[in-house]
Design a protein around this motif. Structure first.
Motif, PDB file in Angstrom:
ATOM      1  N   GLN A  66       0.822  -1.207   0.000  1.00 31.41           N
ATOM      2  CA  GLN A  66       0.000   0.000   0.000  1.00 31.41           C
ATOM      3  C   GLN A  66       0.861   1.265   0.000  1.00 31.41           C
ATOM      4  O   GLN A  66       0.553   2.244  -0.698  1.00 31.41           O
ATOM      5  CB  GLN A  66      -0.930  -0.007   1.224  1.00 31.41           C
ATOM      6  N   PHE A  92      -7.462  -5.196  -2.478  1.00 28.63           N
ATOM      7  CA  PHE A  92      -6.578  -4.121  -2.929  1.00 28.63           C
ATOM      8  C   PHE A  92      -6.617  -3.894  -4.442  1.00 28.63           C
ATOM      9  O   PHE A  92      -6.061  -2.912  -4.938  1.00 28.63           O
ATOM     10  CB  PHE A  92      -5.137  -4.335  -2.466  1.00 28.63           C
ATOM     11  N   ASP A  95      -7.507  -0.563  -6.083  1.00 30.84           N
ATOM     12  CA  ASP A  95      -6.514   0.512  -6.103  1.00 30.84           C
ATOM     13  C   ASP A  95      -5.446   0.313  -7.173  1.00 30.84           C
ATOM     14  O   ASP A  95      -4.536   1.133  -7.302  1.00 30.84           O
ATOM     15  CB  ASP A  95      -5.827   0.610  -4.731  1.00 30.84           C
TER      16      ASP A  95
END
Length: 301
Positions: A66, A92, A95
């Protein structure tokens, strides 16, 4: 956010992290059960299906990924055998700008199919097979039909992967099915007569065509002889800078060509990959943290 230091690679503006997902970065409950318990701590839920958790990720690895994804220069390109529906269950992924599904044959930008990539691959695949005297698209369909008919396998038991040149057309590229337990052990001495018939039937069918079959994990994959994950480099182009990671036999061409393109390969200790390349110190879910630590070290150099 801009990366502060790229002095180690003055000729590259971008850092690529091209990686497989399952058993490389994320781990199913079965994969965790098969791992050493000491490497299965500090896990967070990463994938849900029908309201229940089905996969996890090492939290330290997740946090590092991240953080890295906040940099403009950091290009994370997941490349998985999963379908679009399956990859979008991973938290995730929302993203991630670009990701490859179905063994690299389909490219998505924020969930939208990149049709020009599919058209280019389809053209390359057709030219390759026609130049060698056969049609891969016709052969994989024939193998699919023969296996389902002779082995009595229903469509519901097979996961089909299509190459998509646009949103209305599809061509079967390869398929997989859950492998019988006895075949996973390769224990021919203890196979039943039915198991031997199944194995011999599959071998006979595949030998008739330019089609391969192999076991990876707990699945049996059937695919054209030229189809490999390294097809994604038709999208990335020339020399790159960064890291490429993967754990299965399908990742070997990806790691090899990635190395030729300038990427540094790394594989988890528990994987099917062998050879002279960096291997993580730990296995199981903790290997993902080792991989992301390795990526961090190269990125911040």
């Amino acid at each position: 956010m801009t990366q502060k230091n790229m002095n180690a690679s003055p000729f590259y503006n971008d850092f690529y992290f091209i990686s497989d997902l399952d058993r490389t970065l994320i781990y199913s409950k079965r994969a965790i059960q098969e791992s050493d318990p000491k490497y299965c701590k500090n896990l967070i839920p990463i994938e849900y299906k029908d309201g229940r958790v089905i996969s996890y990720m090492n939290k330290d690895a997740y946090d590092k990924l991240q953080k890295l994804m906040q940099y403009e220069e950091f290009k994370f390109l997941p490349c998985t055998m999963r379908t679009l529906q399956q990859i979008q269950r991973i938290s995730f992924i929302k993203d991630v700008k670009y990701y490859f599904t179905d063994g690299g044959i389909n490219l998505y930008k924020k969930g939208t199919l990149c049709t020009s990539y599919g058209e280019r691959l389809l053209s390359l695949f057709h030219h390759y097979s026609y130049d060698n005297g056969y049609s891969w698209a016709e052969e994989i369909e024939e193998v699919y039909f023969e296996l389902t008919q002779k082995l009595g396998i229903s469509d519901l038991e097979i996961n089909r992967h299509f190459i998509l040149p646009d949103t209305t057309l599809e061509t079967l590229a390869f398929f997989d099915l859950r492998c019988p337990e006895i075949l996973l052990t390769n224990d021919t001495k203890n196979m039943t007569k039915e198991d031997m018939i199944t194995l011999e039937t599959v071998v006979d069918i595949l030998e008739t065509y330019h089609i391969n079959g192999c076991i990876s994990g707990r699945k049996f994959y059937v695919f054209p002889d030229f189809l490999q994950k390294n097809c994604i480099f038709a999208f990335t182009g020339g020399l790159l800078y960064g890291v490429v990671a993967g754990d299965s036999i399908f990742d070997i061409p990806l790691l090899s060509m990635g190395n030729e393109k300038g990427l540094i390969p790394i594989a988890p200790k528990h994987g099917e990959v062998s050879g002279n390349l960096p291997i993580t110190e730990r296995s199981g879910p903790a290997a993902a943290d080792d991989i992301l630590t390795f990526v961090e070290q190269k990125f911040y150099m």
